[in-house]
Each structure stands twice: as C-alpha cells, then as structure tokens.
Design a protein around this motif. Structure first.
Motif, mmCIF file in Angstrom:
data_model
loop_
_atom_site.group_PDB
_atom_site.id
_atom_site.type_symbol
_atom_site.label_atom_id
_atom_site.label_comp_id
_atom_site.label_asym_id
_atom_site.label_seq_id
_atom_site.Cartn_x
_atom_site.Cartn_y
_atom_site.Cartn_z
ATOM 1 N N MET A 257 -53.923 70.992 -53.844
ATOM 2 C CA MET A 257 -52.518 71.305 -54.194
ATOM 3 C C MET A 257 -51.385 70.219 -54.009
ATOM 4 S SD MET A 257 -50.405 74.070 -52.158
ATOM 5 C CE MET A 257 -51.421 73.801 -50.757
ATOM 6 N N SER A 258 -50.662 70.023 -55.213
ATOM 7 C CA SER A 258 -49.857 68.961 -54.810
ATOM 8 C C SER A 258 -48.424 69.428 -54.276
ATOM 9 C CB SER A 258 -49.561 68.216 -56.304
ATOM 10 O OG SER A 258 -48.849 69.070 -57.257
ATOM 11 N N ILE A 259 -47.933 68.481 -53.782
ATOM 12 C CA ILE A 259 -46.402 68.690 -53.092
ATOM 13 C C ILE A 259 -45.469 68.903 -54.045
ATOM 14 C CG2 ILE A 259 -44.458 67.939 -51.874
ATOM 15 C CD1 ILE A 259 -46.550 66.452 -50.063
ATOM 16 N N ALA A 260 -45.695 68.202 -55.486
ATOM 17 C CA ALA A 260 -44.850 68.521 -56.746
ATOM 18 C C ALA A 260 -44.737 69.959 -57.060
ATOM 19 C CB ALA A 260 -45.276 67.558 -57.609
ATOM 20 N N TYR A 261 -45.940 70.505 -57.241
ATOM 21 C CA TYR A 261 -46.363 71.857 -57.637
ATOM 22 C C TYR A 261 -45.539 72.644 -56.566
ATOM 23 C CZ TYR A 261 -47.890 76.631 -58.765
ATOM 24 O OH TYR A 261 -47.816 77.715 -58.960
ATOM 25 N N VAL A 262 -45.576 72.713 -55.243
ATOM 26 C CA VAL A 262 -45.185 73.412 -54.377
ATOM 27 C C VAL A 262 -43.723 73.683 -54.639
ATOM 28 C CG1 VAL A 262 -44.860 73.856 -51.827
ATOM 29 C CG2 VAL A 262 -46.832 73.448 -52.771
ATOM 30 N N VAL A 263 -43.053 72.351 -54.737
ATOM 31 C CA VAL A 263 -41.668 72.291 -54.921
ATOM 32 C C VAL A 263 -41.162 72.782 -56.082
ATOM 33 C CG1 VAL A 263 -39.756 70.784 -55.272
ATOM 34 C CG2 VAL A 263 -41.252 70.253 -53.359
ATOM 35 N N LEU A 264 -41.835 72.594 -57.445
ATOM 36 C CA LEU A 264 -41.649 73.165 -58.692
ATOM 37 C C LEU A 264 -41.749 74.708 -58.843
ATOM 38 C CD1 LEU A 264 -42.909 70.447 -60.958
ATOM 39 C CD2 LEU A 264 -40.569 70.971 -60.746
ATOM 40 N N ALA A 265 -42.851 75.067 -57.927
ATOM 41 C CA ALA A 265 -43.207 76.801 -57.894
ATOM 42 C C ALA A 265 -41.912 77.365 -57.335
ATOM 43 C CB ALA A 265 -44.426 76.696 -57.293
ATOM 44 N N ILE A 266 -41.646 77.053 -56.092
ATOM 45 C CA ILE A 266 -40.430 77.568 -55.307
ATOM 46 C C ILE A 266 -39.410 77.477 -56.203
ATOM 47 C CG2 ILE A 266 -39.234 77.253 -53.277
ATOM 48 C CD1 ILE A 266 -41.813 76.251 -51.990
ATOM 49 N N LEU A 267 -38.949 76.249 -56.613
ATOM 50 C CA LEU A 267 -37.623 76.098 -57.522
ATOM 51 C C LEU A 267 -37.614 77.180 -58.557
ATOM 52 C CD1 LEU A 267 -34.901 74.664 -58.095
ATOM 53 C CD2 LEU A 267 -36.446 73.176 -59.576
ATOM 54 N N LEU A 268 -38.613 77.161 -59.342
ATOM 55 C CA LEU A 268 -38.789 78.009 -60.606
ATOM 56 C C LEU A 268 -38.636 79.420 -60.118
ATOM 57 C CD1 LEU A 268 -38.884 78.344 -63.581
ATOM 58 C CD2 LEU A 268 -41.347 78.025 -63.461
ATOM 59 N N SER A 269 -39.400 79.943 -59.257
ATOM 60 C CA SER A 269 -39.282 81.149 -58.751
ATOM 61 C C SER A 269 -38.060 81.531 -58.178
ATOM 62 C CB SER A 269 -40.403 81.140 -57.502
ATOM 63 O OG SER A 269 -42.015 81.073 -57.877
ATOM 64 N N ALA A 270 -37.290 80.840 -57.487
ATOM 65 C CA ALA A 270 -35.943 81.151 -57.227
ATOM 66 C C ALA A 270 -35.002 81.470 -58.433
ATOM 67 C CB ALA A 270 -35.120 80.297 -56.469
ATOM 68 N N ILE B 187 -40.850 91.216 -65.745
ATOM 69 C CA ILE B 187 -41.928 90.115 -66.087
ATOM 70 C C ILE B 187 -41.346 88.816 -65.294
ATOM 71 C CG2 ILE B 187 -42.329 88.358 -68.007
ATOM 72 C CD1 ILE B 187 -41.720 90.786 -69.948
ATOM 73 N N GLU B 188 -40.107 88.549 -65.169
ATOM 74 C CA GLU B 188 -39.876 87.374 -64.403
ATOM 75 C C GLU B 188 -40.002 87.554 -62.819
ATOM 76 O OE1 GLU B 188 -35.543 85.777 -66.623
ATOM 77 O OE2 GLU B 188 -35.333 87.616 -65.426
ATOM 78 N N ILE B 189 -39.947 88.787 -62.255
ATOM 79 C CA ILE B 189 -40.448 89.135 -60.962
ATOM 80 C C ILE B 189 -41.924 88.664 -60.774
ATOM 81 C CG2 ILE B 189 -40.776 90.750 -58.968
ATOM 82 C CD1 ILE B 189 -38.006 91.822 -60.138
ATOM 83 N N ILE B 190 -42.731 89.171 -61.629
ATOM 84 C CA ILE B 190 -44.236 88.974 -61.583
ATOM 85 C C ILE B 190 -44.533 87.361 -61.672
ATOM 86 C CG2 ILE B 190 -46.409 89.297 -63.096
ATOM 87 C CD1 ILE B 190 -45.266 92.175 -63.525
ATOM 88 N N GLY B 191 -43.792 86.831 -62.639
ATOM 89 C CA GLY B 191 -43.693 85.362 -62.673
ATOM 90 C C GLY B 191 -43.628 84.756 -61.554
ATOM 91 N N ALA B 192 -42.461 84.903 -60.945
ATOM 92 C CA ALA B 192 -42.270 84.402 -59.576
ATOM 93 C C ALA B 192 -43.382 84.387 -58.523
ATOM 94 C CB ALA B 192 -40.778 84.794 -59.341
ATOM 95 N N ALA B 193 -43.851 85.600 -58.576
ATOM 96 C CA ALA B 193 -44.601 86.092 -57.536
ATOM 97 C C ALA B 193 -46.062 85.287 -57.945
ATOM 98 C CB ALA B 193 -45.059 87.526 -57.624
ATOM 99 N N GLY B 194 -46.497 85.009 -59.001
ATOM 100 C CA GLY B 194 -47.510 84.491 -59.524
ATOM 101 C C GLY B 194 -47.645 82.946 -59.267
ATOM 102 N N LEU B 195 -46.370 82.419 -59.312
ATOM 103 C CA LEU B 195 -46.268 81.073 -59.010
ATOM 104 C C LEU B 195 -46.428 80.497 -57.438
ATOM 105 C CD1 LEU B 195 -43.283 80.367 -61.347
ATOM 106 C CD2 LEU B 195 -45.476 79.535 -61.607
ATOM 107 N N ILE B 196 -45.731 81.652 -56.722
ATOM 108 C CA ILE B 196 -46.093 81.229 -55.519
ATOM 109 C C ILE B 196 -47.206 81.904 -54.773
ATOM 110 C CG2 ILE B 196 -45.024 82.535 -53.231
ATOM 111 C CD1 ILE B 196 -43.113 80.791 -54.574
ATOM 112 N N VAL B 197 -47.949 82.621 -55.384
ATOM 113 C CA VAL B 197 -49.473 82.979 -54.946
ATOM 114 C C VAL B 197 -50.351 81.892 -55.463
ATOM 115 C CG1 VAL B 197 -51.436 84.394 -55.134
ATOM 116 C CG2 VAL B 197 -49.158 85.512 -54.801
ATOM 117 N N GLY B 198 -49.871 81.217 -56.766
ATOM 118 C CA GLY B 198 -50.614 80.279 -57.320
ATOM 119 C C GLY B 198 -50.702 78.884 -56.404
ATOM 120 N N ILE B 199 -49.798 78.980 -55.454
ATOM 121 C CA ILE B 199 -49.843 77.812 -54.392
ATOM 122 C C ILE B 199 -51.181 77.620 -53.601
ATOM 123 C CG2 ILE B 199 -48.913 76.762 -52.316
ATOM 124 C CD1 ILE B 199 -45.897 77.617 -53.361
#
Length: 116
Positions: free
Chosen positions: A1-14, A50-62
């Motif tokens: 897992m990359s730090i870039a993904y973690v940062v982007l996933a958290i930012l996009l989820s927010a 849909i947006e809430i599910i997407g945010a959750a999926g990105l975070i779990v995707g970490i």
C-alpha cells in the motif's frame, strides 16, 4: 500500500462525505449547483448514499486493495456523470468542481492500482 493512496483516499473520502451531507441537508449552494445540472430533488438521497458508500470503500480499500480499486472506479464514474450532467445542461461554469474531484478520483484509482 502506498502513502499516496492513503492520503488521497482520506482526502477524497472527506470530500465525498461533505458532498453527501450537503445533499442530505439540502444545503443552498448544493441545491443551486445541482439544479443547474438538472438534478431533481428526489435524487439527492440516493446520490448521497452512493457518495457515502464510495467514501467507505476507499477507506476500507486502504486495507483490502480490491475494494479500494472498485470504490475508486465507482467514484470516477460518478463524477464523470456529474461533469456530463453539468455540461449537457449548459452549466459549464458549474462543471469545474466535479471535474476537479474527478481528477482526484482518477489519481486515487491510479495510485491504488500502482500499489498492488
């Protein structure tokens, strides 16, 4: 897992959660933007979900990469649709925000795939 993904996933989820909140509370600015894109009021709750599910999926995707890829693809498609809706309804000025989020979603998808 990359730090870039973690940062982007958290930012996009927010961003997704803030957008969902705006739709669910029918925030004046959100209503104005979505009305310009031709989105009826009764679509707000499903779009927010849909947006809430997407945010959750990105975070779990970490922690579970396949879900992160699937969620990022879903978010990319969601915002492709948003940009198309704005442009199709002649609201090119309003297409900027979803286009920016689309670019972040694409970056999130690419970083998740590259970190496999």
């Amino acid at each position: 897992m990359s730090i870039a993904y973690v940062v982007l996933a958290i930012l996009l989820s927010a961003v997704l959660l803030m957008s969902a909140r705006g739709k669910l509370t029918k925030d004046e600015a959100v209503v104005k933007g979505l009305t310009a894109a031709g989105v009826p009021l009764n679509w707000y709750p499903p779009l927010a979900i849909i947006e809430i599910i997407g945010a959750a999926g990105l975070i779990v995707g970490i922690f579970f990469a396949p879900l992160g890829v699937a969620a990022a693809i879903g978010v990319v498609l969601y915002f492709v649709g948003a940009v198309i809706a704005h442009v199709r309804n002649g609201d090119t000025k309003g297409a900027g925000a979803p286009a920016t989020i689309l670019l972040v979603a694409i970056a999130t998808l690419v970083t998740r795939i590259l970190s496999l």
